[in-house]
Design a protein around this motif. Structure first.
Motif, PDB file in Angstrom:
ATOM      1  N   ASP A  78      17.130 -28.153  -4.028  1.00  0.00           N
ATOM      2  CA  ASP A  78      17.780 -29.113  -4.921  1.00  0.00           C
ATOM      3  C   ASP A  78      19.286 -29.194  -4.709  1.00  0.00           C
ATOM      4  N   GLY A  79      19.704 -29.079  -3.469  1.00  0.00           N
ATOM      5  CA  GLY A  79      21.119 -29.242  -3.158  1.00  0.00           C
ATOM      6  C   GLY A  79      21.977 -28.010  -3.286  1.00  0.00           C
ATOM      7  N   ARG A  80      21.895 -27.281  -4.419  1.00  0.00           N
ATOM      8  CA  ARG A  80      22.815 -26.155  -4.611  1.00  0.00           C
ATOM      9  C   ARG A  80      22.164 -24.898  -5.174  1.00  0.00           C
ATOM     10  N   ILE A  81      20.855 -24.761  -5.100  1.00  0.00           N
ATOM     11  CA  ILE A  81      20.185 -23.562  -5.587  1.00  0.00           C
ATOM     12  C   ILE A  81      19.829 -22.697  -4.381  1.00  0.00           C
ATOM     13  N   LEU A  82      20.458 -21.530  -4.283  1.00  0.00           N
ATOM     14  CA  LEU A  82      20.161 -20.593  -3.207  1.00  0.00           C
ATOM     15  C   LEU A  82      19.010 -19.718  -3.658  1.00  0.00           C
ATOM     16  N   GLN A  83      17.956 -19.659  -2.856  1.00  0.00           N
ATOM     17  CA  GLN A  83      16.788 -18.848  -3.198  1.00  0.00           C
ATOM     18  C   GLN A  83      16.553 -17.799  -2.127  1.00  0.00           C
ATOM     19  N   ILE A  84      16.415 -16.549  -2.563  1.00  0.00           N
ATOM     20  CA  ILE A  84      16.093 -15.428  -1.675  1.00  0.00           C
ATOM     21  C   ILE A  84      14.714 -14.940  -2.109  1.00  0.00           C
ATOM     22  N   SER A  85      13.751 -14.938  -1.178  1.00  0.00           N
ATOM     23  CA  SER A  85      12.395 -14.530  -1.527  1.00  0.00           C
ATOM     24  C   SER A  85      11.784 -13.742  -0.381  1.00  0.00           C
ATOM     25  N   GLY A  86      10.687 -13.089  -0.683  1.00  0.00           N
ATOM     26  CA  GLY A  86       9.991 -12.328   0.343  1.00  0.00           C
ATOM     27  C   GLY A  86       8.822 -11.567  -0.233  1.00  0.00           C
ATOM     28  N   GLU A  87       8.219 -10.745   0.619  1.00  0.00           N
ATOM     29  CA  GLU A  87       7.075  -9.955   0.191  1.00  0.00           C
ATOM     30  C   GLU A  87       7.024  -8.654   0.969  1.00  0.00           C
ATOM     31  N   LYS A  88       6.813  -7.582   0.238  1.00  0.00           N
ATOM     32  CA  LYS A  88       6.592  -6.279   0.858  1.00  0.00           C
ATOM     33  C   LYS A  88       5.111  -5.974   0.722  1.00  0.00           C
ATOM     34  N   LYS A  89       4.449  -5.817   1.860  1.00  0.00           N
ATOM     35  CA  LYS A  89       3.005  -5.635   1.847  1.00  0.00           C
ATOM     36  C   LYS A  89       2.635  -4.155   1.712  1.00  0.00           C
ATOM     37  N   ARG A  90       1.461  -3.945   1.147  1.00  0.00           N
ATOM     38  CA  ARG A  90       0.933  -2.593   0.961  1.00  0.00           C
ATOM     39  C   ARG A  90       0.546  -1.997   2.323  1.00  0.00           C
ATOM     40  N   GLU A  91       0.805  -0.697   2.488  1.00  0.00           N
ATOM     41  CA  GLU A  91       0.413  -0.027   3.727  1.00  0.00           C
ATOM     42  C   GLU A  91      -1.105   0.048   3.818  1.00  0.00           C
ATOM     43  N   LYS A  92      -1.599   0.078   5.038  1.00  0.00           N
ATOM     44  CA  LYS A  92      -3.032   0.180   5.245  1.00  0.00           C
ATOM     45  C   LYS A  92      -3.487   1.582   4.828  1.00  0.00           C
ATOM     46  N   GLU A  93      -4.532   1.625   3.992  1.00  0.00           N
ATOM     47  CA  GLU A  93      -5.037   2.913   3.507  1.00  0.00           C
ATOM     48  C   GLU A  93      -6.239   3.359   4.326  1.00  0.00           C
ATOM     49  N   GLU A  94      -6.271   4.628   4.608  1.00  0.00           N
ATOM     50  CA  GLU A  94      -7.429   5.226   5.261  1.00  0.00           C
ATOM     51  C   GLU A  94      -8.270   5.892   4.175  1.00  0.00           C
ATOM     52  N   LYS A  95      -9.571   5.877   4.334  1.00  0.00           N
ATOM     53  CA  LYS A  95     -10.449   6.475   3.327  1.00  0.00           C
ATOM     54  C   LYS A  95     -10.228   7.981   3.210  1.00  0.00           C
ATOM     55  N   THR A  96      -9.712   8.597   4.242  1.00  0.00           N
ATOM     56  CA  THR A  96      -9.502  10.049   4.217  1.00  0.00           C
ATOM     57  C   THR A  96      -8.170  10.433   3.583  1.00  0.00           C
ATOM     58  N   ASP A  97      -7.316   9.443   3.295  1.00  0.00           N
ATOM     59  CA  ASP A  97      -6.011   9.743   2.703  1.00  0.00           C
ATOM     60  C   ASP A  97      -6.152  10.151   1.243  1.00  0.00           C
ATOM     61  N   LYS A  98      -5.356  11.130   0.846  1.00  0.00           N
ATOM     62  CA  LYS A  98      -5.307  11.552  -0.552  1.00  0.00           C
ATOM     63  C   LYS A  98      -3.872  11.360  -1.022  1.00  0.00           C
ATOM     64  N   TRP A  99      -3.679  10.413  -1.954  1.00  0.00           N
ATOM     65  CA  TRP A  99      -2.344  10.093  -2.443  1.00  0.00           C
ATOM     66  C   TRP A  99      -1.984  11.013  -3.604  1.00  0.00           C
ATOM     67  N   HIS A 100      -0.770  11.543  -3.602  1.00  0.00           N
ATOM     68  CA  HIS A 100      -0.280  12.380  -4.690  1.00  0.00           C
ATOM     69  C   HIS A 100       0.665  11.611  -5.604  1.00  0.00           C
ATOM     70  N   ARG A 101       1.361  10.633  -5.055  1.00  0.00           N
ATOM     71  CA  ARG A 101       2.297   9.842  -5.851  1.00  0.00           C
ATOM     72  C   ARG A 101       2.521   8.514  -5.135  1.00  0.00           C
ATOM     73  N   VAL A 102       2.536   7.419  -5.905  1.00  0.00           N
ATOM     74  CA  VAL A 102       2.823   6.086  -5.360  1.00  0.00           C
ATOM     75  C   VAL A 102       3.891   5.472  -6.256  1.00  0.00           C
ATOM     76  N   GLU A 103       5.127   5.386  -5.747  1.00  0.00           N
ATOM     77  CA  GLU A 103       6.242   4.850  -6.531  1.00  0.00           C
ATOM     78  C   GLU A 103       6.903   3.641  -5.882  1.00  0.00           C
ATOM     79  N   ARG A 104       6.696   3.469  -4.584  1.00  0.00           N
ATOM     80  CA  ARG A 104       7.352   2.351  -3.913  1.00  0.00           C
ATOM     81  C   ARG A 104       6.676   1.048  -4.289  1.00  0.00           C
ATOM     82  N   SER A 105       7.490   0.003  -4.475  1.00  0.00           N
ATOM     83  CA  SER A 105       6.967  -1.288  -4.914  1.00  0.00           C
ATOM     84  C   SER A 105       6.389  -2.073  -3.753  1.00  0.00           C
ATOM     85  N   VAL A 106       5.413  -2.885  -4.091  1.00  0.00           N
ATOM     86  CA  VAL A 106       4.847  -3.849  -3.146  1.00  0.00           C
ATOM     87  C   VAL A 106       4.701  -5.172  -3.889  1.00  0.00           C
ATOM     88  N   GLY A 107       4.656  -6.241  -3.147  1.00  0.00           N
ATOM     89  CA  GLY A 107       4.458  -7.552  -3.759  1.00  0.00           C
ATOM     90  C   GLY A 107       5.580  -8.515  -3.427  1.00  0.00           C
TER      91      GLY A 107
END
Length: 154
Positions: A78-107
């Motif tokens: 619209d002429g003067r609206i600066l928009q910054i956008s993006g997406e951080k994707k989730r890491e691929k999970e292996e069935k053998t992985d055991k997660w102890h903590r998940v704090e990093r954002s995705v989306g």
């Protein structure tokens, strides 16, 4: 300049800033049904932005750790609206992985800013280095009013 602290989230916002399109969200940070916060919704919604003005340009810096330039878009709407956008994707999970903590954002994330009228929209440049996005918006040269002396007769 009056800065008003927000009681929700500890962020500060400048109510008198005509360039900001950030809107206070009363539900930001509240737990959703099922307990905990919705990590997809919250994602990188709190992307930290610094905006400074120099005599030559407006400089906007965004902290985007873990993202590369292919995952980020910088657009002008619209002429003067600066928009910054993006997406951080989730890491691929292996069935053998055991997660102890998940704090990093995705989306997805979007930040929008109304640019002042004295900028050169056709000369905006963006660079990304070490997870920091730098957007440089050059300013137009201010035209000095032409002063014409008038001879006084009489």
């Amino acid at each position: 300049m009056a800065l008003i602290p927000s009681f929700f989230g500890g962020q500060r916002s400048n109510v008198f800033d005509p360039f900001s399109l950030d809107v206070w969200d009363p539900f930001q940070g509240l737990p959703f049904v099922g307990g905990g916060t919705d990590r997809q919704t919250a994602a990188l919604a709190n992307v930290r932005i610094d905006w400074k003005e120099t005599p030559e340009a407006h400089i906007i810096q965004a902290d985007l750790p873990g993202l590369n330039k292919e995952e980020v878009k910088v657009e002008v709407e619209d002429g003067r609206i600066l928009q910054i956008s993006g997406e951080k994707k989730r890491e691929k999970e292996e069935k053998t992985d055991k997660w102890h903590r998940v704090e990093r954002s995705v989306g997805k994330f979007v930040r929008r800013f109304r640019l002042p009228e004295n900028v050169r929209m056709d000369q905006i440049k963006a660079t990304m280095e070490n997870g920091v996005l730098n957007v440089i918006v050059p300013k137009q040269e201010e035209k000095q009013p032409e002063v014409k002396p008038i001879e006084i007769s009489g």
